[in-house]
Design an enzyme around this catalytic site. Structure first.
Site, short mmCIF file in Angstrom:
data_model
loop_
_atom_site.label_atom_id
_atom_site.label_comp_id
_atom_site.label_asym_id
_atom_site.label_seq_id
_atom_site.Cartn_x
_atom_site.Cartn_y
_atom_site.Cartn_z
N PRO A 106 4.00 0.01 1.94
CA PRO A 106 4.43 0.98 0.93
C PRO A 106 3.32 1.98 0.61
CG PRO A 106 4.77 -1.27 0.18
CD PRO A 106 4.00 -1.35 1.44
N THR A 107 3.70 3.17 0.26
CA THR A 107 2.73 4.18 -0.14
C THR A 107 2.06 3.73 -1.43
OG1 THR A 107 4.52 5.33 -1.26
CG2 THR A 107 3.91 6.14 0.91
N GLY A 108 0.79 3.99 -1.53
CA GLY A 108 0.05 3.62 -2.73
C GLY A 108 -0.48 2.20 -2.69
N CYS A 109 -0.16 1.42 -1.66
CA CYS A 109 -0.70 0.07 -1.54
C CYS A 109 -2.00 0.12 -0.77
CB CYS A 109 0.29 -0.86 -0.83
SG CYS A 109 1.59 -1.42 -1.89
N VAL A 110 -2.99 -0.57 -1.27
CA VAL A 110 -4.30 -0.56 -0.62
C VAL A 110 -4.44 -1.76 0.27
CG1 VAL A 110 -6.75 -0.19 -1.04
CG2 VAL A 110 -5.11 0.35 -2.82
#
Length: 110
Positions: A106-110
């Site tokens: 997912p976008t924003g997951c590091v």
């Protein structure tokens, strides 16, 4: 990296996400969960299937806040909260559930 499912090696990235989304099957999700020490229940599948539908509609894997809100709308407030989702997916509902659903990170997951 690879994951072996039913004797077949499937390519994954360094975080364990499938590199080819068409390789996904329920057996893949079950194997990934098993490696994380999780047995998938109907509640897990509800979230995984929700994510697959969300991805096919929006072509993006939702970040955890978006996921929580969208699940609350579709499945009810008792399931649309962080505690419920973290109980199911302790490594992070968006990250872990998206991996089981065969989706990209997912976008924003590091």
């Amino acid at each position: 990296m690879t994951i072996e499912v039913n004797g077949k090696l499937l390519e994954t990235d360094e975080d364990g996400y499938l590199t080819n989304l068409s390789d996904w099957s329920t057996d893949v999700a079950t194997e990934m969960a098993k490696q994380d020490g999780i047995t998938l229940t109907d509640n897990h599948w509800e979230v995984v299937n929700f994510l697959k539908e969300y991805y096919s509609e929006y072509q993006i894997a939702p970040a955890v806040r978006v996921l929580t809100k969208a699940i609350g709308k579709k499945l009810g407030a008792e399931k649309g909260n962080s505690k419920y989702l973290y109980d199911l997916f302790p490594l992070g509902p968006a990250k872990q559930a998206c991996r089981y659903a065969g989706l990209p990170k997912p976008t924003g997951c590091v």
